[in-house]
Write an enzyme that holds these catalytic residues in place. Structure first.
Site, PDB file in Angstrom:
ATOM      1  CB  VAL A  11      -2.840   4.248  -0.267  1.00 25.73           C
ATOM      2  CG1 VAL A  11      -4.110   3.396  -0.346  1.00 25.73           C
ATOM      3  CG2 VAL A  11      -2.554   4.900  -1.612  1.00 25.73           C
ATOM      4  CG  LEU A  64      -2.183  -0.797   1.267  1.00 24.73           C
ATOM      5  CD1 LEU A  64      -2.969  -0.504   2.545  1.00 24.73           C
ATOM      6  CD2 LEU A  64      -3.051  -0.542   0.051  1.00 24.73           C
ATOM      7  CG  ASP A  65       1.541   3.694  -3.485  1.00 23.19           C
ATOM      8  OD1 ASP A  65       2.372   2.763  -3.521  1.00 23.19           O
ATOM      9  OD2 ASP A  65       1.022   4.200  -4.505  1.00 23.19           O
ATOM     10  NE  ARG A  66       5.655   8.552   2.505  1.00 20.09           N
ATOM     11  CZ  ARG A  66       5.277   9.822   2.670  1.00 20.09           C
ATOM     12  NH1 ARG A  66       4.660  10.182   3.794  1.00 20.09           N
ATOM     13  NH2 ARG A  66       5.502  10.718   1.741  1.00 20.09           N
TER      14      ARG A  66
END
Length: 373
Positions: free
Chosen positions: A160, A156-158
């Site tokens: 998100v 999960l992107d930072r």
């Protein structure tokens, strides 16, 4: 001041964190960075090596660091004129300042013998990377819940938020990995986008090309008639509108593949980017009204950030009175925040709500911003 040097083997602890102004900070700590001389570094002086390869600090700092033993080669002090050789071990002892993240808890959703799922807050990276080590989901779970070891199953992107699955042993992590690589895992996200998204399901099937230097992706559409070469990797996302208020729409996103920034750049491609995604917002967005633009700007106000229910920063006692040791060699002290940090960040309106596979389903509640009033 007696210095205790930490390494990656030292686990994060609850007292390592300082809460100020709605942000979770890490109390600066002394840390040993270890690297080994690459072939292209060999033949350089120890000072020139650091000045050329690690430009975050001035040249004079590296001179002083070598002279006082903050930089060592194979565990020993060396002169500033020392020429490094391939494969030698280099230790850099620093006073480490990590960037802050939003001061939210990491709520545990499910806890099983070999799996734990959590509500990942936006702005918090999943695992140690770059400047982050303790200010990560894995670090917080270890410090505040005693959960270790943990093996993140997916990315999960930072910026998100949402569902994050972590295996509690390597065997379970490998089983998840096999399912994901075989394409047997279904993923669902929810996003808040600009404009009125089409009512019918939209399928975006265009390549995604990630530029690591720029930190962003682009879509690549080729023309089979002229034989032009299409760059990037194949990518496909299905989008379904959940609702709209005429200014924004809530969209269910089902990525079939898993490319970097895939959902974000595919939504941009549809003309309906995520409404607070500065990286992919464009002036040429379809149906983008002035009201929508103002809402996009408002999304970056601290008063509009997503806070998991019952886990807001109000639950933390502000720690402004807590101090930390100042290191006279440190280029960040006396500031708590490291140099180069751009300031307050807010989370994207992109949230992971479900992962499912063969005989299992894990879910995360919808965030407040996903409800249009």
């Amino acid at each position: 001041m007696e210095i205790v040097w930490q390494t990656p083997a030292n686990p994060p602890e609850k007292h390592d964190y300082i809460f100020r102004d709605g942000r979770r900070h890490v109390r600066p700590y002394h840390f040993e960075f270890i690297s080994h001389v690459k072939n292209r570094w060999a033949g350089k002086t120890i000072v020139d090596l650091f000045a050329e390869e690690f430009k975050g600090r001035p040249y004079d700092y590296y001179v002083s660091a070598v002279k006082c033993g903050r930089i060592q080669v194979d565990g020993e002090m060396v002169p500033v004129s020392y020429i490094v050789k391939s494969s030698q071990k280099i230790s850099h002892f620093v006073h480490r300042h990590e960037p802050p993240v939003m001061a939210w808890d990491v709520p545990i959703l499910d806890k099983e013998d070999d799996v734990v799922t959590v509500w990942k807050p936006a702005t918090v990276p999943v695992h140690p990377c770059g400047q982050y080590r303790k200010n990560t989901v894995v670090g917080v779970l270890q410090a505040e819940h005693g959960l270790a070891p943990l093996f993140p199953v997916h990315r999960l992107d930072r910026l998100v938020s949402g569902l994050l699955i972590l295996a509690r042993n390597a065997t379970r992590a490998d089983l998840f990995r096999q399912e994901i690589e075989a394409g047997k895992v279904q993923k669902q996200y929810v996003a808040k986008v600009v404009g009125v998204f089409p009512e019918d399901e939209q399928i975006v099937d265009v390549n995604v090309n990630y530029n690591a230097r720029e930190g962003r992706s682009t879509v690549e559409v080729g023309n089979s008639c002229d034989g032009s070469l299409i760059k990037g990797k194949t990518a496909c996302t299905k989008f379904t509108r959940i609702g709209t208020d005429g200014i924004h729409s809530i969209v269910l996103c089902k990525p079939i593949t898993g490319r970097t920034h895939q959902i974000r750049v595919h939504l941009q491609y549809t003309g309906h980017p995520i409404a607070n995604d500065i990286l992919y917002l464009s002036e040429n967005v379809t149906n983008r009204s002035s009201e929508g633009v103002n809402a996009d700007r408002a999304a970056h106000s601290p008063n509009n950030c997503l806070v998991p229910e019952n886990n807001s920063s109000d639950n933390y006692e502000d720690s402004t009175k807590e101090d930390f040791d100042i290191d006279p060699m440190c280029t960040n002290c006396p500031n708590l925040v490291p140099k180069g940090y751009g300031g307050h960040e807010e989370g994207l309106w992109l949230h992971c709500v479900q992962y499912s596979g063969s005989g299992w389903v894990y879910q995360c509640p919808y965030p407040d911003w996903a409800v249009l009033t």
